[in-house]
Design a protein around this motif. Structure first.
Motif, PDB file in Angstrom:
ATOM      1  N   LEU A   1       0.968  -1.179   0.072  1.00 33.41           N
ATOM      2  CA  LEU A   1       0.049   0.167  -0.075  1.00 33.41           C
ATOM      3  C   LEU A   1       0.789   1.374   0.022  1.00 33.41           C
ATOM      4  O   LEU A   1       0.234   2.415  -0.213  1.00 33.41           O
ATOM      5  CB  LEU A   1      -1.103  -0.110   1.207  1.00 33.41           C
ATOM      6  CG  LEU A   1      -1.978  -1.077   1.290  1.00 33.41           C
ATOM      7  CD1 LEU A   1      -2.903  -0.952   2.473  1.00 33.41           C
ATOM      8  CD2 LEU A   1      -2.929  -0.976  -0.053  1.00 33.41           C
ATOM      9  N   SER A   2       2.055   1.080   0.221  1.00 35.61           N
ATOM     10  CA  SER A   2       3.109   2.502   0.128  1.00 35.61           C
ATOM     11  C   SER A   2       2.682   3.636   1.148  1.00 35.61           C
ATOM     12  O   SER A   2       2.513   4.907   0.548  1.00 35.61           O
ATOM     13  CB  SER A   2       3.073   2.944  -1.441  1.00 35.61           C
ATOM     14  OG  SER A   2       3.718   1.693  -2.253  1.00 35.61           O
ATOM     15  N   PRO A   3       2.319   3.338   2.368  1.00 38.14           N
ATOM     16  CA  PRO A   3       2.278   4.449   3.230  1.00 38.14           C
ATOM     17  C   PRO A   3       3.404   5.343   3.190  1.00 38.14           C
ATOM     18  O   PRO A   3       4.512   4.814   3.462  1.00 38.14           O
ATOM     19  CB  PRO A   3       1.483   3.811   4.447  1.00 38.14           C
ATOM     20  CG  PRO A   3       2.132   2.557   4.503  1.00 38.14           C
ATOM     21  CD  PRO A   3       2.129   1.997   3.078  1.00 38.14           C
ATOM     22  N   LYS A   4       3.085   6.548   3.336  1.00 38.49           N
ATOM     23  CA  LYS A   4       4.069   7.606   3.771  1.00 38.49           C
ATOM     24  C   LYS A   4       4.916   7.823   5.319  1.00 38.49           C
ATOM     25  O   LYS A   4       5.785   7.674   5.510  1.00 38.49           O
ATOM     26  CB  LYS A   4       4.012   8.872   3.308  1.00 38.49           C
ATOM     27  CG  LYS A   4       4.870  10.083   3.603  1.00 38.49           C
ATOM     28  CD  LYS A   4       6.436   9.684   2.637  1.00 38.49           C
ATOM     29  CE  LYS A   4       7.210  11.103   3.121  1.00 38.49           C
ATOM     30  NZ  LYS A   4       8.537  10.821   2.393  1.00 38.49           N
ATOM     31  N   LEU A   5       3.542   7.483   6.081  1.00 35.60           N
ATOM     32  CA  LEU A   5       3.483   7.546   7.460  1.00 35.60           C
ATOM     33  C   LEU A   5       3.173   6.217   8.056  1.00 35.60           C
ATOM     34  O   LEU A   5       1.881   5.878   7.648  1.00 35.60           O
ATOM     35  CB  LEU A   5       2.790   8.587   7.870  1.00 35.60           C
ATOM     36  CG  LEU A   5       2.916   8.855   9.419  1.00 35.60           C
ATOM     37  CD1 LEU A   5       4.107   9.141  10.084  1.00 35.60           C
ATOM     38  CD2 LEU A   5       1.879   9.961   9.863  1.00 35.60           C
ATOM     39  N   VAL A   6       3.851   5.515   8.828  1.00 33.93           N
ATOM     40  CA  VAL A   6       3.341   4.548   9.553  1.00 33.93           C
ATOM     41  C   VAL A   6       3.281   4.827  11.252  1.00 33.93           C
ATOM     42  O   VAL A   6       4.335   5.302  11.662  1.00 33.93           O
ATOM     43  CB  VAL A   6       4.275   3.163   9.416  1.00 33.93           C
ATOM     44  CG1 VAL A   6       3.663   2.124  10.261  1.00 33.93           C
ATOM     45  CG2 VAL A   6       4.128   2.865   7.941  1.00 33.93           C
ATOM     46  N   ILE A   7       2.236   4.789  11.803  1.00 33.59           N
ATOM     47  CA  ILE A   7       1.875   5.055  13.026  1.00 33.59           C
ATOM     48  C   ILE A   7       1.780   3.906  14.070  1.00 33.59           C
ATOM     49  O   ILE A   7       0.837   2.785  13.471  1.00 33.59           O
ATOM     50  CB  ILE A   7       0.770   5.923  13.487  1.00 33.59           C
ATOM     51  CG1 ILE A   7       0.845   7.170  12.474  1.00 33.59           C
ATOM     52  CG2 ILE A   7       0.489   6.317  14.791  1.00 33.59           C
ATOM     53  CD1 ILE A   7      -0.407   8.225  12.631  1.00 33.59           C
ATOM     54  N   LEU A   8       2.619   3.471  14.695  1.00 37.39           N
ATOM     55  CA  LEU A   8       2.438   2.332  15.670  1.00 37.39           C
ATOM     56  C   LEU A   8       1.993   2.605  17.048  1.00 37.39           C
ATOM     57  O   LEU A   8       2.698   3.666  17.840  1.00 37.39           O
ATOM     58  CB  LEU A   8       3.893   1.613  15.783  1.00 37.39           C
ATOM     59  CG  LEU A   8       4.191   0.919  14.450  1.00 37.39           C
ATOM     60  CD1 LEU A   8       5.697   0.464  14.545  1.00 37.39           C
ATOM     61  CD2 LEU A   8       3.375   0.021  13.950  1.00 37.39           C
ATOM     62  N   THR A   9       1.046   2.092  17.537  1.00 31.26           N
ATOM     63  CA  THR A   9       0.510   2.483  18.856  1.00 31.26           C
ATOM     64  C   THR A   9      -0.187   1.493  19.594  1.00 31.26           C
ATOM     65  O   THR A   9      -0.045   0.213  18.921  1.00 31.26           O
ATOM     66  CB  THR A   9      -0.391   3.707  18.780  1.00 31.26           C
ATOM     67  OG1 THR A   9      -0.549   4.237  20.307  1.00 31.26           O
ATOM     68  CG2 THR A   9      -1.677   3.542  18.088  1.00 31.26           C
TER      69      THR A   9
ATOM     70  N   VAL B   1       9.486   5.674   4.034  1.00 30.60           N
ATOM     71  CA  VAL B   1       8.737   5.851   4.902  1.00 30.60           C
ATOM     72  C   VAL B   1       8.947   6.498   6.200  1.00 30.60           C
ATOM     73  O   VAL B   1      10.125   6.401   6.938  1.00 30.60           O
ATOM     74  CB  VAL B   1       8.495   4.195   5.397  1.00 30.60           C
ATOM     75  CG1 VAL B   1       7.308   4.224   6.276  1.00 30.60           C
ATOM     76  CG2 VAL B   1       7.991   3.460   4.122  1.00 30.60           C
ATOM     77  N   ILE B   2       8.036   7.099   6.937  1.00 27.33           N
ATOM     78  CA  ILE B   2       8.380   7.633   8.134  1.00 27.33           C
ATOM     79  C   ILE B   2       7.739   6.883   9.308  1.00 27.33           C
ATOM     80  O   ILE B   2       6.300   6.580   9.210  1.00 27.33           O
ATOM     81  CB  ILE B   2       7.692   9.166   8.279  1.00 27.33           C
ATOM     82  CG1 ILE B   2       8.049  10.086   7.236  1.00 27.33           C
ATOM     83  CG2 ILE B   2       8.034   9.864   9.441  1.00 27.33           C
ATOM     84  CD1 ILE B   2       7.474  11.399   6.842  1.00 27.33           C
ATOM     85  N   PHE B   3       8.198   6.410  10.358  1.00 27.16           N
ATOM     86  CA  PHE B   3       7.720   5.781  11.513  1.00 27.16           C
ATOM     87  C   PHE B   3       7.314   6.714  12.751  1.00 27.16           C
ATOM     88  O   PHE B   3       8.128   7.628  13.054  1.00 27.16           O
ATOM     89  CB  PHE B   3       8.484   4.799  11.862  1.00 27.16           C
ATOM     90  CG  PHE B   3       8.513   3.464  10.722  1.00 27.16           C
ATOM     91  CD1 PHE B   3       7.616   2.605  10.961  1.00 27.16           C
ATOM     92  CD2 PHE B   3       9.625   3.489   9.850  1.00 27.16           C
ATOM     93  CE1 PHE B   3       7.554   1.351  10.085  1.00 27.16           C
ATOM     94  CE2 PHE B   3       9.641   2.471   9.043  1.00 27.16           C
ATOM     95  CZ  PHE B   3       8.471   1.419   9.021  1.00 27.16           C
ATOM     96  N   ASN B   4       6.191   6.410  13.271  1.00 26.39           N
ATOM     97  CA  ASN B   4       6.155   7.322  14.534  1.00 26.39           C
ATOM     98  C   ASN B   4       5.609   6.691  15.534  1.00 26.39           C
ATOM     99  O   ASN B   4       4.398   5.637  15.353  1.00 26.39           O
ATOM    100  CB  ASN B   4       5.064   8.512  13.892  1.00 26.39           C
ATOM    101  CG  ASN B   4       4.441   9.223  15.197  1.00 26.39           C
ATOM    102  OD1 ASN B   4       4.009   8.947  16.088  1.00 26.39           O
ATOM    103  ND2 ASN B   4       5.156  10.615  15.164  1.00 26.39           N
ATOM    104  N   ARG B   5       6.167   6.763  16.675  1.00 26.82           N
ATOM    105  CA  ARG B   5       5.663   6.150  18.127  1.00 26.82           C
ATOM    106  C   ARG B   5       4.465   6.687  18.635  1.00 26.82           C
ATOM    107  O   ARG B   5       4.679   7.749  18.964  1.00 26.82           O
ATOM    108  CB  ARG B   5       6.690   5.454  19.004  1.00 26.82           C
ATOM    109  CG  ARG B   5       6.386   4.677  20.314  1.00 26.82           C
ATOM    110  CD  ARG B   5       7.408   4.585  21.084  1.00 26.82           C
ATOM    111  NE  ARG B   5       6.991   3.980  22.357  1.00 26.82           N
ATOM    112  CZ  ARG B   5       7.586   3.805  23.316  1.00 26.82           C
ATOM    113  NH1 ARG B   5       8.794   4.768  23.662  1.00 26.82           N
ATOM    114  NH2 ARG B   5       7.434   3.086  24.524  1.00 26.82           N
TER     115      ARG B   5
END
Length: 402
Positions: free
Chosen positions: A334-342, A372-376
């Motif tokens: 799906l090629s997300p630019k931002l991946v939020i893991l919570t 890809v940008i990862f965010n916690r």
């Protein structure tokens, strides 16, 4: 509670454009509103008049001069309207009261246990809302809507929680949660997949602002997923928010609750972590967790890992590595630019998050990984679903199509 949602639903197309612009951006002059909505200034005065009369928008302040008279800046009215957002999850239920900017005015949470059947849960939610009503003196404000972000699977149209399997209490099958809340609160209620609600909150108001492709993963009892692609919410078949968690990663693996074998959820969830550490302890592995095996919960494992407990580190690392493998497949697709893991695992374990991200990047090619940008935890952390439920009230009223 009086239904004021029609005040927003009944706005004209141009009025909704103006409200939406100010609600997402705020404090704009008429010149900027005109340029960003393509509504001519001569028409804008006429269109804005009913919005001001109904107090949906107000004069906020005086802006900086660009050479002439200092302009009046307009914004939505955050003092006269409120929204109720409810997050119904396996581990807890949370109620928030927000203004129209998704700022929390009141928040209360209770942990779910075997006493919280649907009826008892609704009763507790109503108690919290009544308490908030008294504490905030909400009688002088107008309720714009009530949103519920719930664990699934759901019948969203009819507001029914269908057949979740992990609630501690009985009777959570074919629960008409929309009808139950409407009967008690005397106000229309909308129901949405909790992860979808959360990703909408992050997209419009959180870390996802300005990013068109976002993937949101809530890691807890299950793995709940919400995705926005090219500005549109992706809905799975039957609005299953745990579809990603049932991706097969080992065809010869453990049997999953869904009936298949080797699903991601068998290895990278709270239940999997508790099961695995209990199994290892019974086989003789040492741990610093000083509790009977049957009383150990995921927070104990997360804390022990942070304190250097080798067994807990191994268990969390293995779970995070497997989740990273599944995430890399999702990102490739799906090629997300931002991946939020919570979610509870991410919030309580920095190790789980870091190992998961490293594993994901290792499984991606260098080009894909760099994009890809990862965010916690996102901007809203544990409040994302309840605030997202409030946000969905606005989007449904505006018929934005998100």
């Amino acid at each position: 509670m009086k239904d004021n949602s029609n005040a927003l639903k009944s706005l004209s197309f141009e009025e909704k454009k103006i409200f939406n612009l100010l609600q997402k951006n705020g404090r704009l002059s008429k010149n900027k509103i005109s340029s960003r909505t393509d509504i001519k200034l001569t028409t804008l005065n006429y269109v804005m008049e009913p919005l001001e009369k109904s107090k949906m928008i107000v004069e906020s302040c005086i802006g900086e001069s660009t050479g002439g008279r200092r302009p009046i800046l307009y914004d939505i009215n955050i003092n006269d309207f409120y929204i109720i957002g409810i997050d119904i999850s396996i581990l807890y239920t949370q109620v928030v009261i927000t203004n129209l900017k998704m700022e929390i005015l009141y928040k209360e949470l209770f942990n779910m246990d075997d006493s919280y059947t649907p009826c008892e849960t609704v009763k507790k939610v109503v108690e919290i809302i009544n308490r908030a009503y008294a504490n905030l003196n909400l009688s002088h404000m107008k309720l714009l809507g009530i949103g519920v972000g719930s664990v699934g699977p759901l019948d969203i149209k009819n507001g029914i929680i269908k057949n979740p399997v992990d609630f501690f209490a009985d009777k959570w099958t074919d629960v008409p949660i929309k009808k139950m809340l409407e009967e008690k609160l005397k106000h229309p209620v909308i129901v949405e997949n909790g992860a979808n609600a959360a990703v909408v909150a992050e997209y419009f108001y959180g870390v996802g602002r300005g990013i068109e492709n976002i993937a949101f993963f809530n890691c807890g009892i299950g793995i709940r997923t919400g995705t926005i692609s090219s500005g549109h919410l992706i809905r799975t078949i039957n609005d299953e928010e745990e579809a990603f968690g049932h991706m097969t990663i080992d065809i010869d693996g453990e049997k999953c609750k869904c009936g298949n074998y080797g699903c991601l959820e068998c290895y990278s969830t709270i239940k999997a972590i508790i099961k695995n550490i209990s199994k290892k302890i019974k086989k003789g592995r040492h741990t610093i967790i000083n509790k009977p095996v049957e009383e150990i919960d995921y927070k104990d494992v997360c804390l022990a890992a942070e304190m250097g407990d080798e067994l807990s580190i191994d268990i969390i690392t293995d779970a995070a590595l497997i989740l990273g493998s599944g995430l890399s497949n999702y990102i490739k697709l799906l090629s997300p630019k931002l991946v939020i893991l919570t979610g509870p695992l991410i919030i309580n374990s920095k190790l789980f998050y870091e190992v998961c991200v490293k594993s994901t990047l290792k499984n991606l090619n260098s080009t894909k990984g760099k994009s890809v940008i990862f965010n916690r935890c996102g901007y809203f952390s544990g409040d994302a679903i309840s605030i997202g439920a409030s946000a969905m009230v606005i989007e449904r009223c505006l018929e934005s199509g998100i």
